[in-house]
Design a protein around this motif. Structure first.
Motif, PDB file in Angstrom:
ATOM      1  N   MET A 177       0.997  -0.993  -0.064  1.00  0.00           N
ATOM      2  CA  MET A 177      -0.266   0.041  -0.058  1.00  0.00           C
ATOM      3  C   MET A 177       0.760   0.906  -0.319  1.00  0.00           C
ATOM      4  SD  MET A 177      -3.506  -1.355  -0.274  1.00  0.00           S
ATOM      5  CE  MET A 177      -4.069  -0.164  -0.111  1.00  0.00           C
ATOM      6  N   PRO A 178       0.496   2.466  -0.700  1.00  0.00           N
ATOM      7  CA  PRO A 178       0.945   3.460  -0.767  1.00  0.00           C
ATOM      8  C   PRO A 178       1.742   4.085   1.017  1.00  0.00           C
ATOM      9  CG  PRO A 178      -0.724   3.864  -1.781  1.00  0.00           C
ATOM     10  CD  PRO A 178      -1.075   2.415  -1.687  1.00  0.00           C
ATOM     11  N   TRP A 179       2.390   4.424   0.796  1.00  0.00           N
ATOM     12  CA  TRP A 179       2.578   5.338   2.440  1.00  0.00           C
ATOM     13  C   TRP A 179       1.558   6.091   2.549  1.00  0.00           C
ATOM     14  CZ3 TRP A 179       8.324   7.128   0.999  1.00  0.00           C
ATOM     15  CH2 TRP A 179       9.516   5.595   0.891  1.00  0.00           C
ATOM     16  N   PHE A 180       1.356   6.104   4.778  1.00  0.00           N
ATOM     17  CA  PHE A 180      -0.044   6.679   4.721  1.00  0.00           C
ATOM     18  C   PHE A 180       0.221   8.367   4.713  1.00  0.00           C
ATOM     19  CE2 PHE A 180      -1.589   9.200   8.318  1.00  0.00           C
ATOM     20  CZ  PHE A 180      -3.213   8.366   8.033  1.00  0.00           C
ATOM     21  N   PHE A 181       1.385   9.319   4.410  1.00  0.00           N
ATOM     22  CA  PHE A 181       0.999  10.309   4.533  1.00  0.00           C
ATOM     23  C   PHE A 181       1.376  11.036   3.594  1.00  0.00           C
ATOM     24  CE2 PHE A 181       5.924   9.758   3.415  1.00  0.00           C
ATOM     25  CZ  PHE A 181       6.342  11.016   2.702  1.00  0.00           C
ATOM     26  N   LYS A 182       1.358   9.641   2.050  1.00  0.00           N
ATOM     27  CA  LYS A 182       1.160  10.296   0.589  1.00  0.00           C
ATOM     28  C   LYS A 182       0.064  10.022   0.414  1.00  0.00           C
ATOM     29  CE  LYS A 182       5.754  11.548  -0.997  1.00  0.00           C
ATOM     30  NZ  LYS A 182       5.754  12.706  -1.775  1.00  0.00           N
ATOM     31  N   HIS A 183      -0.689   8.459   1.176  1.00  0.00           N
ATOM     32  CA  HIS A 183      -1.760   8.723   0.843  1.00  0.00           C
ATOM     33  C   HIS A 183      -3.054   9.789   1.722  1.00  0.00           C
ATOM     34  CE1 HIS A 183      -5.753   6.372   1.029  1.00  0.00           C
ATOM     35  NE2 HIS A 183      -5.980   6.648   2.531  1.00  0.00           N
ATOM     36  N   VAL A 184      -2.731  10.344   2.456  1.00  0.00           N
ATOM     37  CA  VAL A 184      -3.200  11.595   3.230  1.00  0.00           C
ATOM     38  C   VAL A 184      -3.067  12.634   2.141  1.00  0.00           C
ATOM     39  CG1 VAL A 184      -3.704  13.136   4.684  1.00  0.00           C
ATOM     40  CG2 VAL A 184      -2.706  10.802   5.619  1.00  0.00           C
ATOM     41  N   GLU A 185      -2.303  12.762   2.064  1.00  0.00           N
ATOM     42  CA  GLU A 185      -1.313  13.921   0.227  1.00  0.00           C
ATOM     43  C   GLU A 185      -2.449  14.176  -0.143  1.00  0.00           C
ATOM     44  OE1 GLU A 185       1.484  15.875  -1.253  1.00  0.00           O
ATOM     45  OE2 GLU A 185       2.082  13.804  -0.161  1.00  0.00           O
ATOM     46  N   THR A 186      -3.269  13.087  -1.330  1.00  0.00           N
ATOM     47  CA  THR A 186      -4.310  13.270  -1.989  1.00  0.00           C
ATOM     48  C   THR A 186      -5.131  13.755  -2.238  1.00  0.00           C
ATOM     49  OG1 THR A 186      -4.553  10.541  -1.257  1.00  0.00           O
ATOM     50  CG2 THR A 186      -2.850  10.754  -2.837  1.00  0.00           C
ATOM     51  N   PHE A 187      -5.977  13.774  -0.523  1.00  0.00           N
ATOM     52  CA  PHE A 187      -7.477  14.688  -0.488  1.00  0.00           C
ATOM     53  C   PHE A 187      -6.990  15.828  -0.516  1.00  0.00           C
ATOM     54  CE2 PHE A 187      -7.173  10.645   2.422  1.00  0.00           C
ATOM     55  CZ  PHE A 187      -8.414   9.825   1.936  1.00  0.00           C
TER      56      PHE A 187
ATOM     57  N   TYR B  12      -3.863   1.504  11.958  1.00  0.00           N
ATOM     58  CA  TYR B  12      -3.897   2.603  12.092  1.00  0.00           C
ATOM     59  C   TYR B  12      -2.799   2.776  13.206  1.00  0.00           C
ATOM     60  CZ  TYR B  12      -5.294   7.393  14.322  1.00  0.00           C
ATOM     61  OH  TYR B  12      -5.185   8.355  14.746  1.00  0.00           O
ATOM     62  N   TYR B  13      -2.606   2.164  14.545  1.00  0.00           N
ATOM     63  CA  TYR B  13      -1.718   2.160  15.283  1.00  0.00           C
ATOM     64  C   TYR B  13      -0.184   2.149  14.226  1.00  0.00           C
ATOM     65  CZ  TYR B  13      -5.402   1.626  19.233  1.00  0.00           C
ATOM     66  OH  TYR B  13      -5.291   2.006  20.342  1.00  0.00           O
ATOM     67  N   HIS B  14       0.290   1.582  13.693  1.00  0.00           N
ATOM     68  CA  HIS B  14       1.953   1.654  13.264  1.00  0.00           C
ATOM     69  C   HIS B  14       1.497   1.930  11.453  1.00  0.00           C
ATOM     70  CE1 HIS B  14       3.112  -0.207  16.941  1.00  0.00           C
ATOM     71  NE2 HIS B  14       1.653  -0.919  16.493  1.00  0.00           N
ATOM     72  N   ARG B  15       0.912   2.710  11.640  1.00  0.00           N
ATOM     73  CA  ARG B  15       0.342   3.323   9.733  1.00  0.00           C
ATOM     74  C   ARG B  15       2.002   4.558   9.407  1.00  0.00           C
ATOM     75  NH1 ARG B  15      -1.940   6.996  13.774  1.00  0.00           N
ATOM     76  NH2 ARG B  15      -1.496   8.882  14.048  1.00  0.00           N
ATOM     77  N   HIS B  16       2.290   5.062   9.961  1.00  0.00           N
ATOM     78  CA  HIS B  16       3.859   5.631   9.426  1.00  0.00           C
ATOM     79  C   HIS B  16       4.824   5.168   9.783  1.00  0.00           C
ATOM     80  CE1 HIS B  16       1.901   9.745   9.418  1.00  0.00           C
ATOM     81  NE2 HIS B  16       1.159   9.570  10.554  1.00  0.00           N
ATOM     82  N   THR B  17       4.602   3.676  10.341  1.00  0.00           N
ATOM     83  CA  THR B  17       5.861   3.086  10.488  1.00  0.00           C
ATOM     84  C   THR B  17       6.674   2.474   9.284  1.00  0.00           C
ATOM     85  OG1 THR B  17       5.346   2.077  12.889  1.00  0.00           O
ATOM     86  CG2 THR B  17       6.662   0.911  11.518  1.00  0.00           C
ATOM     87  N   ARG B  18       6.184   2.386   8.935  1.00  0.00           N
ATOM     88  CA  ARG B  18       6.380   1.349   6.353  1.00  0.00           C
ATOM     89  C   ARG B  18       7.810   2.702   6.421  1.00  0.00           C
ATOM     90  NH1 ARG B  18       4.008   0.290   2.994  1.00  0.00           N
ATOM     91  NH2 ARG B  18       1.693   1.771   3.615  1.00  0.00           N
ATOM     92  N   SER B  19       7.105   4.327   6.936  1.00  0.00           N
ATOM     93  CA  SER B  19       7.591   5.258   6.302  1.00  0.00           C
ATOM     94  C   SER B  19       9.253   6.354   6.880  1.00  0.00           C
ATOM     95  CB  SER B  19       6.944   6.096   4.993  1.00  0.00           C
ATOM     96  OG  SER B  19       6.152   6.331   6.624  1.00  0.00           O
ATOM     97  N   ILE B  20       8.784   5.507   8.670  1.00  0.00           N
ATOM     98  CA  ILE B  20       9.451   6.363   9.314  1.00  0.00           C
ATOM     99  C   ILE B  20       8.527   7.760   9.321  1.00  0.00           C
ATOM    100  CG2 ILE B  20      11.345   6.601  11.312  1.00  0.00           C
ATOM    101  CD1 ILE B  20      12.972   5.069   9.362  1.00  0.00           C
ATOM    102  N   PHE B  21       7.696   8.023   9.313  1.00  0.00           N
ATOM    103  CA  PHE B  21       6.894   8.871   9.083  1.00  0.00           C
ATOM    104  C   PHE B  21       7.454   9.603   7.687  1.00  0.00           C
ATOM    105  CE2 PHE B  21       6.775   9.080  14.028  1.00  0.00           C
ATOM    106  CZ  PHE B  21       4.956   9.962  13.612  1.00  0.00           C
TER     107      PHE B  21
END
Length: 517
Positions: free
Chosen positions: A310-320, A335-344
Motif C-alpha cells: 500500500m502507499p505510504w500513509f502520508f502520501k495517501h493523505v496528501e491526495t485528499f 492505524y496505530y502503526h500507519r507511519h511505521t513503514r515510512s518512518i513518518f
C-alpha cells in the motif's frame, strides 16, 4: 588453461576502466555527495535484509517465551541480577556513574548516546509482557517491551493502550523515562499519564514501587528523568477496550487560518473524537484527520494501509488535498502503526523511490530498515551530514500559539510535512506542566526531514526554535539533539521535584543529570 588466463585478462581489461571511471566520478562528486544521494544502495542491499532477519528472530523468541509462560516467572530473577550489578558497583567504590548497557545505536532516537562510554554499564535485559489484569484494566510490562510487541499482544484479546505512540520499535521504558505521545493524547494526555505504577532499582540496589498513592514524589519524578533516578524494571499501564476498525475522516484545508481553526475545532470542541491528527504540507495546506474506533465498517471503504504494497500513509493523505474530504476504515493495528513503514516521511530521504508501486510490491515487505541498524552503520561522515542536512525535532507548544508557531517553523526551517498532534497537559508535579494551575491543551509539532529555508544552519536555526518554544512556555522532546545551555534547559523544564528526589535518593554519584545525558 591458456583460454582461462585469456578470459581472466579480458575480464580485467573490461572491469578496470569501469572501476577507474567510478573512482574518478566519486572523486569529482565528492564523498559528501555520494553518501547524501546514494546511501539507498547500502540500505537496500544490506540493511533491509538484516532488518528482516532481526524481526524474525525477535518474533520467534517472543513466541517461545509466551508459549512457555516463562516471562512472569523469570522477572524477579532478572530484577535481582540488576540489583546485584548495582551492589557490585557500590562494592567497587562507586567510581563512575551508572547507565544501562543497552548500546546507543539500539535506541529509536537518532541522537548519539556518547556518555555510555564513560559510565558503568548495567545490563537491564527486560523485554517481556508480564501480566494482564482485565478486572483492573491494566497490563504490566518490562521496560524494553516495544509498542509493536504490546499491541500485537493486546489487540487480539480485545484491549489496547489509551496512548499508542507511533513506530513499532519504541520501548515502554523510553516512552516513560522520555516521552510518548499519540493522536489520542488530547483525551488521555501523554504516555506517562496512562501509567499507574513503576518499579525501579535505586542507587543503593534496593527495589521500590511508586504510584499516585505510594512514593508519590518519585512517581511524578520518573517521567522525563531519562534513567537518572534509578533503573526502571517494570511499569503497570492502563488498558482500554479495543475495536476492530478505525473510522477515519479527512478534512483538507487550504489556508493558514483554516489550519488553525479546523485543528482547534476537532481537538477542543468535539469531545467525541477519539483521535485527532494533522499533516501540514505547506504554509497554507494541511489535512486534518479525526478517527474513532468501531466494529462496523463499510466494506467498500476499508483501507488496510499497513499492508506492504500500500502507499505510504502520508502520501495517501496528501491526495485528499485534491480529491476533497473523505471517510474510510482502517484496521486498528494498521492505524496505530500507519507511519511505521515510512518512518513518518524520513524514509523518502533514505530510499527516494521507496513509495514507487514497483518497489512496494517487490520489496515493501522488507521496509522499514531498523533505525538501530541505520545508526550502527553510520560512519562519522554520514552522521555529520545528517546533522547538517536533516532536522528531527518535536516541539510541544500551547495550542493557543499554534498559528504563530507554524509561521516560526516556516521561517526557520521551511520543511514539510509537519506533524500536528494535540495533547492534554495535566497540571501535575514533575518536569513539565502548564504555566498556570489548571490543565491545558498543547500541540506537538514534529519536524522530520531536510529543511529548505534559505540560510538554514543546524545549530543557529534549532536554537531559534528552542528560544521561541521557551518563550511561549513550551517544551522540547529530548530524544533529539538540544542546543540549550544548562541554564536555558533548567528554565524550560521544572527541576524542583527532580532535584529534591535526586538528593533524597543519593543520585549524584550514581547517575548523571538529564541535561548531561
Amino acid at each position: 588453461m591458456a583460454l582461462e588466463i585469456l578470459s581472466f585478462k579480458n575480464a580485467i581489461f573490461f572491469i578496470l576502466p569501469v572501476v577507474l571511471s567510478l573512482l574518478s566520478w566519486a572523486k569529482y562528486r565528492g564523498l559528501e555527495y555520494i553518501i547524501k544521494n546514494y546511501r539507498w544502495v547500502f540500505v537496500c542491499l544490506f540493511l533491509l535484509p538484516l532488518s528482516v532477519v532481526y524481526d524474525v528472530v525477535m518474533y520467534v523468541r517472543n513466541w517461545i517465551v509466551f508459549k512457555l509462560n516463562s516471562a512472569p516467572k523469570q522477572h524477579d530473577n532478572k530484577v535481582k541480577k540488576v540489583q546485584a550489578q548495582v551492589k557490585e558497583w557500590i562494592k567497587d567504590g562507586r567510581q563512575t556513574q551508572m547507565c544501562t548497557a543497552r548500546p546507543g545505536w539500539m535506541t529509536v532516537s537518532f541522537r548519539r548516546g556518547l556518555y555510555k562510554h564513560k559510565m558503568r554499564n548495567i545490563n537491564v535485559n527486560l523485554i517481556d509482557i508480564l501480566d494482564i489484569d482485565t478486572n483492573k484494566r491494566t497490563v504490566k510490562v518490562e521496560p524494553l517491551a516495544t509498542m509493536g510487541q504490546v499491541t500485537a499482544f493486546l489487540n487480539p484479546l480485545g484491549w489496547t493502550l489509551p496512548v499508542v505512540p507511533e513506530l513499532d520499535d519504541l520501548t515502554v521504558g523510553g516512552l516513560i523515562m522520555g516521552v510518548g505521545i499519540e493522536t489520542s493524547s488530547h483525551k488521555h494526555g501523554l504516555f506517562q499519564h496512562c501509567c499507574v505504577a513503576y518499579e525501579l532499582v535505586l542507587a543503593d540496589g534496593s527495589i521500590v514501587t511508586c504510584s499516585e498513592t505510594e512514593n508519590t514524589d518519585l512517581f511524578y519524578s520518573v517521567p522525563w528523568s531519562y534513567g537518572t533516578l534509578g533503573f526502571l524494571v517494570s511499569a503497570t499501564i492502563k488498558i482500554v477496550p479495543a475495536k476492530k476498525y478505525i473510522k477515519m475522516e479527512y478534512f483538507p484545508v487550504h489556508s493558514a487560518d483554516d489550519i488553525k481553526k479546523k485543528f482547534e475545532e476537532e481537538s477542543l470542541k468535539r469531545s467525541n473524537n477519539e483521535f485527532v491528527e494533522g499533516l501540514v504540507y505547506s504554509k497554507d495546506t494541511a489535512v486534518i484527520m479525526t478517527a474513532n474506533m468501531t466494529d462496523e465498517a463499510d466494506q467498500d471503504k476499508i483501507n488496510p494501509i499497513g499492508n506492504f504494497w500500500m502507499p505510504w500513509f502520508f502520501k495517501h493523505v496528501e491526495t485528499f488535498l485534491t480529491t476533497g474530504p473523505a471517510v474510510e476504515y482502517i484496521p486498528l493495528r494498521h492505524y496505530y502503526h500507519r507511519h511505521t513503514r515510512s518512518i513518518f516521511w524520513e524514509l523518502q530521504d533514505i530510499i527516494p523511490f521507496g513509495n514507487n508501486p514497483i518497489f512496494r510490491y517487490l520489496f515493501g515487505w522488507s521496509v522499514p530498515p531498523k533505525i538501530s541498524l541505520l545508526k550502527l552503520t553510520q560512519g562519522e561522515t554520514t552522521k555529520k551530514l545528517y546533522e547538517k542536512y536533516q532536522i528531527i525535532q518535536d516541539m510541544l507548544i500551547p495550542m493557543k500559539k499554534l498559528q504563530e508557531a507554524l509561521e516560526v517553523f516556516h521561517q526557520e526551517i521551511e520543511m514539510y510535512p509537519l506533524w500536528l498532534c494535540p495533547f492534554k497537559l495535566y497540571n501535575l508535579p514533575g518536569m513539565i506542566h502548564p504555566e498556570g494551575n489548571q490543565d491545558e491543551m498543547y500541540v506537538d509539532i514534529g519536524a522530520y526531514g531536510a529543511p529548505k529555508a534559505a540560510g538554514y544552519e543546524t545549530v543557529k536555526s534549532t536554537r531559534n526554535l528552542e528560544a521561541y518554544v521557551t518563550k511561549v512556555k513550551g517544551f522540547q522532546m529530548l530524544y533529539a539533539d538540544t542546543y540549550l545551555t544548562r541554564e536555558e534547559f533548567r528554565a524550560m523544564f521544572d527541576h524542583s521535584l527532580y532535584d529534591k528526589m535526586r538528593k533524597k535518593l543519593d543520585c549524584e554519584k550514581a547517575f548523571p543529570e538529564v541535561y548531561d545525558k
